[in-house]
Design an enzyme around this catalytic site. Sequence first.
Site, short mmCIF file in Angstrom:
data_model
loop_
_atom_site.label_atom_id
_atom_site.label_comp_id
_atom_site.label_asym_id
_atom_site.label_seq_id
_atom_site.Cartn_x
_atom_site.Cartn_y
_atom_site.Cartn_z
CE LYS A 184 21.40 64.17 12.28
NZ LYS A 184 22.20 63.29 11.41
C1 LIG Z 1 16.83 60.59 11.46
C2 LIG Z 1 17.98 60.22 12.37
N1 LIG Z 1 17.70 59.61 13.53
C3 LIG Z 1 18.68 59.27 14.39
C4 LIG Z 1 19.99 59.54 14.11
C5 LIG Z 1 21.06 59.12 15.08
O1 LIG Z 1 21.74 60.22 15.56
P1 LIG Z 1 23.15 60.02 16.30
O2 LIG Z 1 24.19 59.90 15.26
O3 LIG Z 1 23.27 61.29 17.11
O4 LIG Z 1 23.01 58.83 17.16
C6 LIG Z 1 20.33 60.19 12.92
C7 LIG Z 1 21.75 60.49 12.62
O5 LIG Z 1 22.19 60.70 11.56
C8 LIG Z 1 19.29 60.53 12.03
O6 LIG Z 1 19.57 61.13 10.88
#
Ligand SMILES: Cc1ncc(COP(=O)(O)O)c(C=O)c1O
Length: 381
Positions: A184
């Site tokens: 990210k």
């Molecule tokens: C659009 C979206 N929502 C939620 C998430 C979930 O994030 P995390 O990996 O921090 O749980 C991601 C992770 O890649 C994502 O791209």
Amino acid sequence: MRKNFLVFGSPCIGQEEIDEVVDTMRSGWLGTGPKTHRLEKEFARYLGVKNSVAVNSCTAALHLSMLASGIGPGDEVIVPDLTFCATVNAVIHTGVRPVFADIKIPDMTISPDEILRLITPRTKAIIPVHLYGNPVDMDPIREITDRHGLMIIDDAAHAIEAIYKNRKMGHLGDITCFSFYITKNMTTVEGGMVTSENEEWIDKIKIYALHGMSKDAWSRFSDKGYKHYQVVMPGYKYNMTDLQSSIGLHQLKKLETNLLRRQEIWKMYDDELKDLPLELPSIGRKENRHALHLYAIRVKKESPLDRDELMNALFLKNIGTGVHYTALHLHPYYSQAYGYKQGDFPASEMVGDTTLSIPLSAALTDEDVWDVIKALRECLK
Ligand SMILES: Cc1ncc(COP(=O)(O)O)c(C=O)c1O
């Protein structure tokens, strides 16, 4: 051809992050504590919001947002079909039925017409996803949710720096969830944040995130003396640690300069790839700011290679790529559990079948970027 493999989504880590991690390692306190609380405050200041709670992922942030706001079994939540599976899994973890909606092109974000088509008396919330960093056109969605008494839980995993009509993230939905996963725009390796102006939900999220205990570990063990805690609900283990926050504190400071670097890379791609059989990503409306998280290119019909062939050819040239995403309803679990089938969401299927993301990280050198451009030109010439 480049000698070493160019990893997709490599983070941009500097000496500041390394020094802060070492400082924490030597401090005697690695768990949730002062550095995590500082990260929460500084994150809230960056966005200009009142409250933010650090958690160990955006998935946890989404899950707790629904629990804290009282969404539960028997309810429905509308989600875009083109997103990462975590958006939908968090809905399912809450015991709620996810209702998939098609996206609109070129935004690639949830279609307001689809939301209107899918609202039922059981609908409680919409989760717009600011996909690739492009802020969702929220005014039409807010108009619908106000009319139907629904909540907006924003998935801003891709979009910390995005701005919609002069409003930063955290000012659009009723609750906003962020991701600090490794790929990210800002990372804590794993991590996330929730923001909301609703103090009651924020207080619940803090308690849910740490076993349902009335006091976090730092307030029990700090130099202010031991304090007893009470378990007021059966909570989760979703807290962020000071070790992770050590990275986050410096990543947060670099958000704007890293965005400028991604802007340069984005422009190089725009300039050098425009004559290839590719649909290049749009940065959206002038009045908004795109967070430039993913440079997702669509392979046109006239291309000599289809999407998967192109990814493979790039891999053989040592260039890593990604797919964001395959239309969710085509995955076996969701199609079997909810009866979705091929053809249900044509726009999402088309993007999911023909799009790939090429490296876009502030860690890339100009040479890396030229390697990607040259490889694409060779593959598609
Ligand atoms: C659009 C979206 N929502 C939620 C998430 C979930 O994030 P995390 O990996 O921090 O749980 C991601 C992770 O890649 C994502 O791209």
